[in-house]
Scaffold this motif. Structure first.
Motif, PDB file in Angstrom:
ATOM      1  N   TRP A 132     -44.589  11.555  39.542  1.00 22.58           N
ATOM      2  CA  TRP A 132     -43.424  11.289  40.392  1.00 22.58           C
ATOM      3  C   TRP A 132     -43.661   9.998  41.156  1.00 22.58           C
ATOM      4  CZ3 TRP A 132     -39.357  14.977  40.610  1.00 22.58           C
ATOM      5  CH2 TRP A 132     -39.613  16.160  39.901  1.00 22.58           C
ATOM      6  N   VAL A 133     -42.683   9.099  41.085  1.00 23.16           N
ATOM      7  CA  VAL A 133     -42.821   7.776  41.700  1.00 23.16           C
ATOM      8  C   VAL A 133     -41.630   7.514  42.608  1.00 23.16           C
ATOM      9  CG1 VAL A 133     -43.203   5.318  41.294  1.00 23.16           C
ATOM     10  CG2 VAL A 133     -43.930   6.988  39.567  1.00 23.16           C
ATOM     11  N   ALA A 134     -41.891   7.178  43.865  1.00 25.75           N
ATOM     12  CA  ALA A 134     -40.829   6.727  44.761  1.00 25.75           C
ATOM     13  C   ALA A 134     -40.500   5.278  44.420  1.00 25.75           C
ATOM     14  CB  ALA A 134     -41.277   6.849  46.214  1.00 25.75           C
ATOM     15  N   VAL A 135     -39.234   5.015  44.129  1.00 30.03           N
ATOM     16  CA  VAL A 135     -38.816   3.663  43.741  1.00 30.03           C
ATOM     17  C   VAL A 135     -38.120   3.027  44.939  1.00 30.03           C
ATOM     18  CG1 VAL A 135     -37.651   2.253  42.013  1.00 30.03           C
ATOM     19  CG2 VAL A 135     -38.508   4.530  41.394  1.00 30.03           C
ATOM     20  N   ALA A 136     -38.879   2.236  45.695  1.00 26.86           N
ATOM     21  CA  ALA A 136     -38.344   1.596  46.887  1.00 26.86           C
ATOM     22  C   ALA A 136     -37.276   0.576  46.514  1.00 26.86           C
ATOM     23  CB  ALA A 136     -39.469   0.915  47.659  1.00 26.86           C
ATOM     24  N   PHE A 137     -36.269   0.451  47.361  1.00 23.22           N
ATOM     25  CA  PHE A 137     -35.099  -0.403  47.195  1.00 23.22           C
ATOM     26  C   PHE A 137     -34.076   0.188  46.225  1.00 23.22           C
ATOM     27  CE2 PHE A 137     -38.531  -3.286  48.387  1.00 23.22           C
ATOM     28  CZ  PHE A 137     -37.988  -3.955  49.467  1.00 23.22           C
ATOM     29  N   ALA A 138     -34.389   1.303  45.572  1.00 20.77           N
ATOM     30  CA  ALA A 138     -33.479   1.894  44.589  1.00 20.77           C
ATOM     31  C   ALA A 138     -32.914   3.237  45.035  1.00 20.77           C
ATOM     32  CB  ALA A 138     -34.175   2.053  43.244  1.00 20.77           C
ATOM     33  N   GLY A 139     -33.522   3.876  46.037  1.00 21.66           N
ATOM     34  CA  GLY A 139     -33.047   5.179  46.468  1.00 21.66           C
ATOM     35  C   GLY A 139     -33.255   6.255  45.427  1.00 21.66           C
ATOM     36  N   GLU A 140     -34.380   6.190  44.723  1.00 15.40           N
ATOM     37  CA  GLU A 140     -34.644   7.142  43.650  1.00 15.40           C
ATOM     38  C   GLU A 140     -36.112   7.572  43.639  1.00 15.40           C
ATOM     39  OE1 GLU A 140     -31.382   5.549  40.333  1.00 15.40           O
ATOM     40  OE2 GLU A 140     -33.509   5.121  40.081  1.00 15.40           O
ATOM     41  N   ILE A 141     -36.338   8.764  43.104  1.00 16.33           N
ATOM     42  CA  ILE A 141     -37.660   9.240  42.738  1.00 16.33           C
ATOM     43  C   ILE A 141     -37.624   9.485  41.233  1.00 16.33           C
ATOM     44  CG2 ILE A 141     -39.452  10.975  43.080  1.00 16.33           C
ATOM     45  CD1 ILE A 141     -38.860   9.492  45.625  1.00 16.33           C
ATOM     46  N   HIS A 142     -38.571   8.947  40.489  1.00 22.30           N
ATOM     47  CA  HIS A 142     -38.642   9.140  39.040  1.00 22.30           C
ATOM     48  C   HIS A 142     -39.770  10.103  38.697  1.00 22.30           C
ATOM     49  CE1 HIS A 142     -36.671   4.989  37.989  1.00 22.30           C
ATOM     50  NE2 HIS A 142     -35.910   5.745  38.751  1.00 22.30           N
ATOM     51  N   ARG A 143     -39.510  10.984  37.741  1.00 24.33           N
ATOM     52  CA  ARG A 143     -40.583  11.796  37.167  1.00 24.33           C
ATOM     53  C   ARG A 143     -40.811  11.350  35.727  1.00 24.33           C
ATOM     54  NH1 ARG A 143     -41.556  16.862  33.950  1.00 24.33           N
ATOM     55  NH2 ARG A 143     -43.483  17.777  34.786  1.00 24.33           N
ATOM     56  N   TYR A 144     -42.065  11.012  35.417  1.00 18.76           N
ATOM     57  CA  TYR A 144     -42.447  10.610  34.073  1.00 18.76           C
ATOM     58  C   TYR A 144     -43.336  11.681  33.451  1.00 18.76           C
ATOM     59  CZ  TYR A 144     -40.766   6.003  35.421  1.00 18.76           C
ATOM     60  OH  TYR A 144     -39.978   4.973  35.857  1.00 18.76           O
ATOM     61  N   LEU A 145     -43.134  11.930  32.174  1.00 16.67           N
ATOM     62  CA  LEU A 145     -44.037  12.796  31.438  1.00 16.67           C
ATOM     63  C   LEU A 145     -45.373  12.077  31.236  1.00 16.67           C
ATOM     64  CD1 LEU A 145     -41.568  14.160  28.724  1.00 16.67           C
ATOM     65  CD2 LEU A 145     -42.195  15.201  30.923  1.00 16.67           C
ATOM     66  N   PRO A 146     -46.444  12.789  30.924  1.00 19.06           N
ATOM     67  CA  PRO A 146     -47.737  12.121  30.747  1.00 19.06           C
ATOM     68  C   PRO A 146     -47.745  11.015  29.698  1.00 19.06           C
ATOM     69  CG  PRO A 146     -48.059  14.477  30.987  1.00 19.06           C
ATOM     70  CD  PRO A 146     -46.575  14.265  30.887  1.00 19.06           C
ATOM     71  N   ASP A 147     -46.783  11.028  28.762  1.00 21.21           N
ATOM     72  CA  ASP A 147     -46.722   9.956  27.764  1.00 21.21           C
ATOM     73  C   ASP A 147     -45.893   8.763  28.242  1.00 21.21           C
ATOM     74  OD1 ASP A 147     -44.095  10.831  27.593  1.00 21.21           O
ATOM     75  OD2 ASP A 147     -44.203  11.430  25.490  1.00 21.21           O
ATOM     76  N   GLY A 148     -45.408   8.803  29.504  1.00 21.86           N
ATOM     77  CA  GLY A 148     -44.643   7.696  30.058  1.00 21.86           C
ATOM     78  C   GLY A 148     -43.148   7.811  29.892  1.00 21.86           C
ATOM     79  N   THR A 149     -42.636   8.857  29.289  1.00 19.63           N
ATOM     80  CA  THR A 149     -41.202   9.057  29.129  1.00 19.63           C
ATOM     81  C   THR A 149     -40.569   9.428  30.462  1.00 19.63           C
ATOM     82  OG1 THR A 149     -41.495   9.833  26.864  1.00 19.63           O
ATOM     83  CG2 THR A 149     -39.426  10.393  27.942  1.00 19.63           C
ATOM     84  N   LEU A 150     -39.467   8.756  30.818  1.00 15.29           N
ATOM     85  CA  LEU A 150     -38.744   9.094  32.039  1.00 15.29           C
ATOM     86  C   LEU A 150     -38.016  10.413  31.825  1.00 15.29           C
ATOM     87  CD1 LEU A 150     -37.787   8.399  34.885  1.00 15.29           C
ATOM     88  CD2 LEU A 150     -35.927   7.066  33.850  1.00 15.29           C
ATOM     89  N   ASP A 151     -38.368  11.423  32.619  1.00 21.15           N
ATOM     90  CA  ASP A 151     -37.870  12.778  32.424  1.00 21.15           C
ATOM     91  C   ASP A 151     -36.781  13.157  33.410  1.00 21.15           C
ATOM     92  OD1 ASP A 151     -38.030  15.640  31.504  1.00 21.15           O
ATOM     93  OD2 ASP A 151     -38.814  15.912  33.538  1.00 21.15           O
ATOM     94  N   LEU A 152     -36.877  12.688  34.666  1.00 20.93           N
ATOM     95  CA  LEU A 152     -35.957  13.144  35.710  1.00 20.93           C
ATOM     96  C   LEU A 152     -35.836  12.076  36.779  1.00 20.93           C
ATOM     97  CD1 LEU A 152     -35.825  16.690  37.235  1.00 20.93           C
ATOM     98  CD2 LEU A 152     -35.998  14.742  38.769  1.00 20.93           C
ATOM     99  N   VAL A 153     -34.640  11.963  37.366  1.00 14.55           N
ATOM    100  CA  VAL A 153     -34.388  11.052  38.479  1.00 14.55           C
ATOM    101  C   VAL A 153     -33.813  11.852  39.632  1.00 14.55           C
ATOM    102  CG1 VAL A 153     -33.073   9.063  39.303  1.00 14.55           C
ATOM    103  CG2 VAL A 153     -34.017   9.059  36.981  1.00 14.55           C
ATOM    104  N   VAL A 154     -34.408  11.707  40.819  1.00 17.29           N
ATOM    105  CA  VAL A 154     -33.883  12.324  42.030  1.00 17.29           C
ATOM    106  C   VAL A 154     -33.164  11.240  42.825  1.00 17.29           C
ATOM    107  CG1 VAL A 154     -34.417  13.575  44.144  1.00 17.29           C
ATOM    108  CG2 VAL A 154     -35.771  13.984  42.081  1.00 17.29           C
ATOM    109  N   ASP A 155     -31.893  11.461  43.106  1.00 14.99           N
ATOM    110  CA  ASP A 155     -31.110  10.508  43.889  1.00 14.99           C
ATOM    111  C   ASP A 155     -31.246  10.821  45.373  1.00 14.99           C
ATOM    112  OD1 ASP A 155     -29.818   8.965  41.745  1.00 14.99           O
ATOM    113  OD2 ASP A 155     -28.851  10.864  41.247  1.00 14.99           O
ATOM    114  N   VAL A 156     -31.544   9.788  46.151  1.00 15.46           N
ATOM    115  CA  VAL A 156     -31.743   9.916  47.595  1.00 15.46           C
ATOM    116  C   VAL A 156     -30.731   8.992  48.282  1.00 15.46           C
ATOM    117  CG1 VAL A 156     -33.403   9.717  49.490  1.00 15.46           C
ATOM    118  CG2 VAL A 156     -34.196  10.310  47.191  1.00 15.46           C
TER     119      VAL A 156
END
Length: 287
Positions: free
Chosen positions: A205-229
């Motif tokens: 899970w990565v907080a993406v500053a300036f974007a208002g989002e949290i990203h969840r990546y699978l261990p292979d690097g695939t973007l799995d989920l986005v949390v909108d803030v």
């Protein structure tokens, strides 16, 4: 396409630079810092009770200690906070007051990794350091600009780390307290990587500053989920609650214009969502 969730406001603060969310499982409290004000906050989600400590100097992160109390990565070193008293245990000020701590986390063996950055954001002005249980400090990565986002895979073999201006999260082989053989893990074009948390399934899970989002990546690097803030300056995230199933998110008002602040009335608050996966207990400093 990744799934999307929305985060809800749970603590309506208006903080300048909230960072370092941390679930204290012994106390049942969420902790975080407001970096430049030097404030350490605590909140019990069951009762709503708040705690507050003013360190008197910037605090980049708050961490747990195996022996009790808290460890703070302060502007120019490390200090133990116990019983309302702050005790310095290591000093680190190679630039004569030009640097501050920005983020810190415990590794699975109870060592602390903490990064510095220049107040001026000078490229390469900071470093990533390791604080061992004997209070000795070691340089892990030199020439870092804005040190952020360190956490480990569930097996402890991989460390995920971001120097935010690179717009890249890297995966390192982790061995004997060292970060080795970096490889690109995730790249960001809208926003920059900030705080990181790895869940019990190995999702990153990565907080993406300036974007208002949290990203969840699978261990292979695939973007799995986005949390909108509903606050663009998303700074970090951590799992908490008795079952470690709630994702808590810190935000900031730093870098927001007056128009941005008017459009984002909840910026600087603490947000949460329940994403359907569990996190892991935070490590405790062994020193």
């Amino acid at each position: 396409m990744p799934r999307r969730l929305a985060a809800d406001l749970v603590v309506p603060d208006r903080l300048h630079l909230a960072e370092s969310p941390l679930w204290d499982d012994r106390a049942g409290v969420l902790r975080w810092v407001d970096i430049l004000s030097g404030h350490v906050h605590g909140w019990d989600p069951r009762t709503g009770e708040r705690t507050f400590f003013a360190a008197g100097l910037p605090v980049g992160a708050v961490l747990l200690r195996a022996a009790g109390g808290l460890l703070l990565a302060v502007a120019d070193g490390f200090a133990v906070l116990d019983g309302g008293r702050l005790t310095r245990i290591a000093d680190l000020d190679p630039a004569g007051g030009l640097l501050r701590m920005n983020d810190a986390v415990c590794d699975p063996q109870g060592r602390v990794f903490a990064g510095t950055m220049a107040y001026s954001h000078e490229p390469g002005g900071g470093s990533l350091y390791r604080l061992d249980a004997d209070h000795s400090v070691h340089t892990v990565l030199p020439a870092v600009t804005i040190s952020n986002g360190l956490d480990w895979s569930p097996d402890g073999a991989t460390a995920y780390y971001a120097d935010s201006p690179t717009r890249e999260l890297r995966a390192y082989r982790y061995q004997d307290g060292r970060l080795l053989d970096p490889e690109p893990f995730a790249a960001f074009t809208d926003g920059v990587p900030d705080g990181v948390a790895v869940d019990a399934e190995g999702g990153v899970w990565v907080a993406v500053a300036f974007a208002g989002e949290i990203h969840r990546y699978l261990p292979d690097g695939t973007l799995d989920l986005v949390v909108d803030v509903p606050a663009t300056m998303t700074t970090s995230c951590a799992f908490g609650g008795p079952d470690l199933d709630t994702l808590y998110i810190t935000t900031a008002t730093e870098n927001l214009s007056p128009a941005d602040l008017a459009a984002q009335p909840t910026a600087g608050g603490i947000f949460a969502c329940v994403p359907g996966v569990r996190g892991r207990a935070a490590g405790r400093f062994a020193g």
